[in-house]
Design an enzyme around this catalytic site. Structure first.
Site, PDB file in Angstrom:
ATOM      1  N   LYS A 151       0.853  -1.193   0.000  1.00  0.00           N
ATOM      2  CA  LYS A 151       0.000   0.000   0.000  1.00  0.00           C
ATOM      3  C   LYS A 151       0.887   1.240   0.000  1.00  0.00           C
ATOM      4  CE  LYS A 151      -3.873   1.967   2.686  1.00  0.00           C
ATOM      5  NZ  LYS A 151      -4.753   1.773   3.863  1.00  0.00           N
ATOM      6  N   SER A 194      -9.734   1.750   2.663  1.00  0.00           N
ATOM      7  CA  SER A 194      -8.825   2.482   1.805  1.00  0.00           C
ATOM      8  C   SER A 194      -7.782   1.620   1.106  1.00  0.00           C
ATOM      9  CB  SER A 194      -8.106   3.566   2.622  1.00  0.00           C
ATOM     10  OG  SER A 194      -7.295   2.978   3.621  1.00  0.00           O
ATOM     11  N   SER A 242      -9.976  -0.586   6.887  1.00  0.00           N
ATOM     12  CA  SER A 242      -9.362  -0.454   5.564  1.00  0.00           C
ATOM     13  C   SER A 242      -8.654  -1.687   5.017  1.00  0.00           C
ATOM     14  CB  SER A 242      -8.376   0.701   5.553  1.00  0.00           C
ATOM     15  OG  SER A 242      -9.068   1.896   5.322  1.00  0.00           O
TER      16      SER A 242
END
Ligand code: GLN
Length: 490
Positions: A80, A155, A179
């Site tokens: 990420k 996210s 997330s």
């Protein structure tokens, strides 16, 4: 195809020297070439660097190093774009950090490198991890591999989509209020949010420091257990990391869950659940009973207040954490005639609308006169939420719950209404407020075409990852949901 393998499958082949790490990495790069134009999970990646790392892993294997010593030797892992990898971009999905290159490795990255992983690619996210759909990224909208008209969740939407589309073997994400678990559920993969303090946050761009935790998105629970074993542990550079020994998580996956008690939350039996989500939950209840677990009803009476408390605490912490982006120290700078003008112009140009909304909200709830009414009260609610779970965990070993009220929603459906987006977090945020561990698991599919994955989650006691993974693994191995692949061409 090598990019489709799990960590355990790939490492077995690498150990037998049937395949090379270079070939596995090339397979992931080829897959990105063929599908990522549509999925858009990666903000950036460096193919030459990935292949060079893979070449090193192949040399280490040839020299006799084993996966017992280095559990991820030769495994392509994507990250990420909020976790620092030395020499790679770190954008946090924001114009504020466009072009910024990280000068250091996060602790988890150091550990993954020591374990031999091939660390490549920067995965898309909502700007500074604020969001539930990845639509808040400043750069691109990631698509759900099962139905590209829908969001992958957020996210960590890039991480979930990349794993689901077999563009990498496993990925890192972060979870502040869901997330990791929510995108894992939307995309049909396994998502593990470790207990607060299990994994060092050093090198994770801070959103809400008392809630953030790094974890992984994986193709099965065994892979999640393997990665957790590598990235866990105390770290002198993160004083909130817990001084507790790291378990042998993979060894605990025995399949035997007889006699374990699984809680069903009374307050989660609400209207408004999408039928496929409710049906998957009921089917999982039956499956766990068949496997020998005992179902027990528990109550979390403060559930209704959790979203409000979360969006006060998270935004308050975000407003403080994001103060560092001032145009002076790093990232974007828009000049002005004096420092104040420089700050205002830089922050005005660098942050997107959702980040600005949260900074304003967070600054408001911390401001004098409102602090007691909002922030302090939210902290008290947080304590009550934690106590609810403590009481529940006196009766049960883990809790079974939906991850989200619905499956993946159409892109654009909720962008105009932030509150609708926040309400999607009802089942995920309490876990962070209480510092628990959470494991999202594939739990079924919707009907129709294209079908969409339905996710479930298990919530465990703080530092109860061993039991959590054991339960998840037993369920997973008795179903086929985790083996399904999205019908992507390429
Ligand atoms: N959707 C939640 C939020 O927007 C959770 C995000 C996260 O876990 N990073 O804050």
């Amino acid at each position: 195809m090598l990019n489709q393998l799990t960590i355990s499958e790939l490492t077995a082949k690498l150990a037998r020297r049937e395949v090379s790490a270079r070939a596995a990495t090339q397979a992931c790069l080829d897959r990105i070439q063929s599908v990522d134009g549509l999925i858009r999970a990666f903000i950036s990646y460096d193919a030459a660097d990935a292949l060079a790392q893979a070449g090193e892993a192949d040399r280490a294997l040839a020299a006799g190093q084993t996966h017992a010593q280095r559990p991820l030797l030769g495994v392509p892992l994507a990250v990420k774009d909020a976790i620092a990898v030395k020499g790679q971009p770190l954008t946090c999905g924001s114009r504020m950090l466009e072009g910024y290159i990280s000068p250091y490795d996060a602790t988890v990255i150091e550990k993954l490198k020591a374990a031999g992983a091939v660390i490549f690619g920067r995965l898309n996210l909502d700007e500074f991890a604020m969001g539930s759909s990845t639509e808040n990224s400043a750069f691109q909208v990631t698509r759900n591999p099962w139905d590209p008209s829908r969001v992958p969740g957020g996210s960590s939407g890039g991480s979930a989509a990349a794993v689901a589309a077999d563009e990498c073997i496993v990925a890192l994400g972060s979870d502040t209020g869901g997330s990791i678990r929510q995108p894992a559920s939307f995309c049909g993969c396994v998502g593990l949010k470790p207990s607060y303090g299990r994994v060092s946050r050093y090198g994770l761009a801070a959103y809400a420091s008392s809630l953030d935790q790094i974890g992984c998105l994986a193709k099965d629970t065994r892979d999640a257990a393997t990665v957790l074993g590598v990235i866990s542990g105390p770290d002198p550079r993160d004083s909130t990391s817990a001084p507790l020994p790291v378990g042998n998580y993979a060894a605990g996956l025995t399949g035997d869950i007889k006699g374990l008690k699984l809680g069903l939350v009374k307050e989660y039996r609400v209207g408004g659940l999408e039928p496929a989500v409710r049906q998957a939950l009921e089917a999982a209840e039956r499956q766990f009973t068949r496997l020998g677990a005992e179902l027990v009803e528990v109550s979390l009476p403060h559930t209704d207040y959790a979203i409000a408390a979360y969006y006060i605490i998270a935004t308050a912490e975000a407003s403080a954490n994001l103060a560092r982006f001032d145009g002076i120290r790093y990232g974007l700078r828009v000049s002005g005639s004096d420092p104040t003008e420089l700050y205002c112009r830089t922050r005005g140009a660098g942050f997107g609308p959702e980040v600005k909304r949260r900074i304003i909200l967070g600054t408001y709830v911390l401001s004098s006169g409102y602090y007691d009414a909002y922030y302090l009260r939210a902290q008290k609610v947080r304590t009550l939420v934690r106590q609810d779970f403590q009481a529940a965990f006196d009766k049960v070993d883990a809790i079974l719950a939906p991850t989200t009220p619905t499956t993946a929603f159409p892109a654009g459906e909720k962008t105009a209404d932030p509150l609708q987006m926040y309400l999607m977090d009802i089942f995920t945020i309490s876990c962070n407020l209480a510092g628990l561990c959470g494991l999202a698991l594939p739990g079924g599919f919707t009907e129709g075409n294209p079908r969409r994955p339905v996710g479930l989650q298990l919530l465990g006691k703080p530092f109860g990852e061993e039991t959590l993974l054991r339960l998840g693994h037993a369920y997973e191995q008795s179903t086929e949901w985790h083996q399904q692949k999205p019908p992507l061409a390429g």
